[in-house]
Design a protein around this motif. Sequence first.
Motif, PDB file in Angstrom:
ATOM      1  N   ASP A   7       0.827  -1.196   0.000  1.00 20.97           N
ATOM      2  CA  ASP A   7       0.000   0.000   0.000  1.00 20.97           C
ATOM      3  C   ASP A   7       0.867   1.253   0.000  1.00 20.97           C
ATOM      4  N   VAL A   8       1.724   1.367   1.005  1.00 26.01           N
ATOM      5  CA  VAL A   8       2.503   2.586   1.152  1.00 26.01           C
ATOM      6  C   VAL A   8       3.955   2.244   1.443  1.00 26.01           C
ATOM      7  N   GLY A  20       4.660   8.548  10.641  1.00 27.66           N
ATOM      8  CA  GLY A  20       3.799   8.322   9.481  1.00 27.66           C
ATOM      9  C   GLY A  20       3.509   6.847   9.278  1.00 27.66           C
ATOM     10  N   ALA A  21       4.558   6.033   9.361  1.00 30.90           N
ATOM     11  CA  ALA A  21       4.389   4.589   9.151  1.00 30.90           C
ATOM     12  C   ALA A  21       3.451   4.011  10.207  1.00 30.90           C
ATOM     13  N   VAL A  22       3.660   4.418  11.445  1.00 32.38           N
ATOM     14  CA  VAL A  22       2.820   3.901  12.532  1.00 32.38           C
ATOM     15  C   VAL A  22       1.370   4.319  12.332  1.00 32.38           C
ATOM     16  N   ALA A  23       1.166   5.566  11.954  1.00 32.78           N
ATOM     17  CA  ALA A  23      -0.205   6.049  11.731  1.00 32.78           C
ATOM     18  C   ALA A  23      -0.882   5.265  10.609  1.00 32.78           C
ATOM     19  N   LEU A  24      -0.153   5.035   9.533  1.00 35.25           N
ATOM     20  CA  LEU A  24      -0.718   4.313   8.386  1.00 35.25           C
ATOM     21  C   LEU A  24      -1.040   2.868   8.755  1.00 35.25           C
ATOM     22  N   ALA A  25      -0.118   2.243   9.442  1.00 34.99           N
ATOM     23  CA  ALA A  25      -0.357   0.845   9.835  1.00 34.99           C
ATOM     24  C   ALA A  25      -1.528   0.760  10.800  1.00 34.99           C
ATOM     25  N   LEU A  29      -3.390  -0.132   6.888  1.00 38.05           N
ATOM     26  CA  LEU A  29      -2.706  -0.200   5.601  1.00 38.05           C
ATOM     27  C   LEU A  29      -1.420  -1.016   5.705  1.00 38.05           C
ATOM     28  N   GLN A  30      -1.035  -1.560   4.573  1.00 40.37           N
ATOM     29  CA  GLN A  30       0.184  -2.365   4.498  1.00 40.37           C
ATOM     30  C   GLN A  30       1.342  -1.424   4.203  1.00 40.37           C
ATOM     31  N   VAL A  31       2.238  -1.297   5.157  1.00 37.64           N
ATOM     32  CA  VAL A  31       3.279  -0.279   5.071  1.00 37.64           C
ATOM     33  C   VAL A  31       4.660  -0.922   5.111  1.00 37.64           C
ATOM     34  N   SER A  77       2.463  -2.962  12.912  1.00 34.05           N
ATOM     35  CA  SER A  77       2.554  -3.987  11.857  1.00 34.05           C
ATOM     36  C   SER A  77       3.396  -3.501  10.683  1.00 34.05           C
ATOM     37  N   VAL A  78       4.090  -2.412  10.875  1.00 32.91           N
ATOM     38  CA  VAL A  78       4.934  -1.881   9.796  1.00 32.91           C
ATOM     39  C   VAL A  78       6.053  -2.875   9.486  1.00 32.91           C
ATOM     40  N   ARG A  79       6.232  -3.129   8.209  1.00 35.46           N
ATOM     41  CA  ARG A  79       7.372  -3.954   7.803  1.00 35.46           C
ATOM     42  C   ARG A  79       8.561  -3.012   7.662  1.00 35.46           C
ATOM     43  N   TYR A  80       9.430  -3.049   8.678  1.00 35.79           N
ATOM     44  CA  TYR A  80      10.550  -2.119   8.720  1.00 35.79           C
ATOM     45  C   TYR A  80      11.788  -2.818   8.179  1.00 35.79           C
TER      46      TYR A  80
END
Lengths: 458, 388, 117
Positions: A7-8, A20-25, A29-31, A77-80
Amino acid sequence: MSHSAVDVVVVGAGAAGMAGAVALAGLGLQVVLLDEQGSPGGQIYRGITLAPLSRRDLLGPDYAHGNVLAQALASSSVRYEKGAAVWQVTRDHQVSYLRDGRLHTLQAKAVLLATGAMERPFPIPGWTLPGVMSAGAAQILLKSAGLAPSEPVVLAGCGPLLYLLGWQYLRAGVPIKALVDTTRPEDYWRARRHLFAALRAWPYLRKGLELMRSLRSAHIPHYTAAEQLAVEGDEAATALTFTVAGKAQRIESRCVLLHQGVVPNIQFSQSLRARHYWDADQLCFSPVVDAWGELDVPGVFAAGDGAGIGGAQAAALQGELAGLGIAQRLGAIEAGQRDPRAATLRERLALNLRIRPFLDALYQPREENRIPADNVMVCRCEEVTAGDLRKFVALGCAGPNQAKSFGRCGMGPCQGRMCGLTVTEVIAKARGVTAEEVGYYRIRPPIKPITLGELAGD
Amino acid sequence: MSQSTQHALQQREQGVIESDVIVIGGGLVGTAVGYGLAREGADTVVLDQGDDAFRASRGNFGLVWVQGKGHDLPDYSRWTRSSATRWPGFAEALMADSGVDVQLRQPGGFHMCFSDEEMLERQSRLQTLQDALGDYPFQMLDAADLKARLPLIGPTVVGASYTPQDGHVNPLKLLRALHTSAQNKGARFYNGVQVDRLDGSAGEFCVTAGSQRFVAPRVVLAAGLGNPGLARQVGLYAPVAPNRGQVLVSERVRPFLDHPTINVRQTDEGTVQLGDSMEEVGFDDNTSTHVLEAIARRGVATFPLLRDVRLIRAWAALRVMSPDGFPIYQQSATHPGAFVVTCHSGVTLAAAHALRIAPWVMGGAMPDELGVFAGERFLTDKVFSHAH
Amino acid sequence: MRTDPLFQPVMSEVRSTRTVTLSFNDQALEVPAGISVAAALLMSGIHRFRATPVSESPRAPYCMMGVCFECLVEIDGAPNRQSCLIEVADGMRIRSQEGARDLIFQPVSVQAVEVQS
């Protein structure tokens, strides 16, 4: 090369990127969060997850706050992906990166650029000598390796980061030989317009004043209104020379730390051919963004210092705002839910940005340290001086891209990061036009070096 | 600031600038012609766009390349060779007039082949040229011969064609040398000029750019992709269109390759350039990943040791391409004194442009080879291809 | 060339118990694990990381964040590595980057490539 769809993609795991990543996840969303360092934090929060308690304490509460973001990232759930050097972002939202010697490409629906800031170049005679580093570099050594100068060090320039480093060194018992401040009385005078706003940002202001007070009460030799800074030395730095009120000064030191502010790292936004504007207060180029941080390239957003210098707290808020903007665009949240959340964030953002006009005015870098004399190296990689550049202008070179052809200026490995602003300003002054008119280097991928074999897919 | 530029600034203030000849376009073609004109003693004005222009000249591989060119049009081969043979003297003149060494090397060049079919095709072309021109030395090298000449060549390279006539030069230094030399010879350069109109009749031309007017009895259209519109104003036909080429540039490497090859060359600064592509994408000068990958693959196949060399820059530029790929050189019949000079080999042909085109512009005899390069050749229903 | 180090661990730090051994221009160094190669060299008295390809001028790290490309050294045979972005590892062989790199990459564990010239 591996290809996958997400997604992002968020580029940069600093304050804005993490937020931003945390907010999106958090909105489902798949981040994927990409960062070239081995641990999150960007530069302001560099090494935050690895720093021992004593180091965190030394660096101060603002630094320690980065841990909150890092924890949020870790439990999201962010893929870091750490150690991922992004070398290309396309207008079609493809993000290509190098990790562990292999290239990968992600196809995203939206991209959030959170690439942060970098030190403004400080082109003075001798600035390329070993032993001369930016104050930011010294701070990174402190944050990432717990290292500090072994001999009394000279801090030169202006800006909050310089004084913060001085304060951190004081706390660490590191001797500071001198603070050579380029700030002049007229800078205070210019900043007075914004004093009221600054007073409304009292917590920031108070912090700054306390910091300065600590430095003063430590009786560190503090030279102000310093001019004609130059580093002496043949093979390495041996001294910093300057003048104060016309009187020549010389301070011996093998380690000279320079700083005159930070500027947005615009390599990616420029490579996307996004519109940028010349910020006449901060004297740098920033991308043009809308209220959600979107560039004039649809689906590409920028947040944090990379979109305009505002500091870590502002960066995190902008990251979250961009996250909300992207999420609504991708249908993960309705405008009706997004907007109240955003309103709160905007209020806090405005608060955090209140101090900026004052700081920008007070610590505006001096022209002589931005537009140097002929003998000063401007392009460090290709060893092009300001005098060379002025000769190119006399030959008809109208801008930075012609400067590349005239003398390889900006064609080295750093791809213009260390010289871009200087080149623009030198040419603008030589031609008698604005920096906006002169423009900036055309930046192209690879934004980070990759090998031919990696590109070939060996 | 040079005297001529100062003078130029003064005249600019006055509104009308007169000269013997105006060259529209300050790229490789325009400055080469402008230099030649200044050497002829003509009072020359060169008009150039701003920093952001497409500028084919900045996107250049730097080859002074003869082999294979004109196998389907012998006059093009003659024209190309006439430039290559004049190049050494030309480089010396540039050095004398500008102090810039353009790093001309003409050690001969290789065109790698990755299949037997390619080898046969190469051989056929070069043989055709030899038959047509007589004096056209070339060699076809098989894998073993090639390895003896270029030890670092990769195992998938089947062979190569070699001619001793090929060489390379530093194209950016060339551009700078031309600018400087031309100005030192008295040519006046005006930058940031956007031509609005070109008017004129025989022997009297007026170029309007904003509030500026430039007048002269002769005008040379060397404006690359801007030529089609300008040409129409003076009875010329120059249907050039953009053709994109992409190039990879590496970090500096210690010298390992003296000879230029068609797709890989090491510059005098040590960087390695890899090319290229020919794409019809309109006015899009962005790079594209899959083309860059293909270029990288070809480069690594040619010299496998390049696989560990780092890419520092990649760029794309728009060639100025005519429908058949050959230059357009013509003096207008309806507007004598107006010339169009356009090609996509501005480096190879720079010597000919300065030393043979410029005298023609000033009234000398038209070089023999140029007859086939008139723009009218495109005014037919024939379908052209610039792939050669 | 080693001199007195420009940087050293701050007093308040508990010294890291884990160290790694690596070499710089064949000189053995013992440095804390987990830091960047650039940091390790700076604290070991390495003052000059490379000579520039253009003029052989001495250079050392300037930005410590991967922006300036001054900290380039050869690591385990691979030239022009940004040492501020690479973590130290046991047995690493680091060499100063003297000007432009050679074409031939000779990884430490692999036989040198034979080239007839």
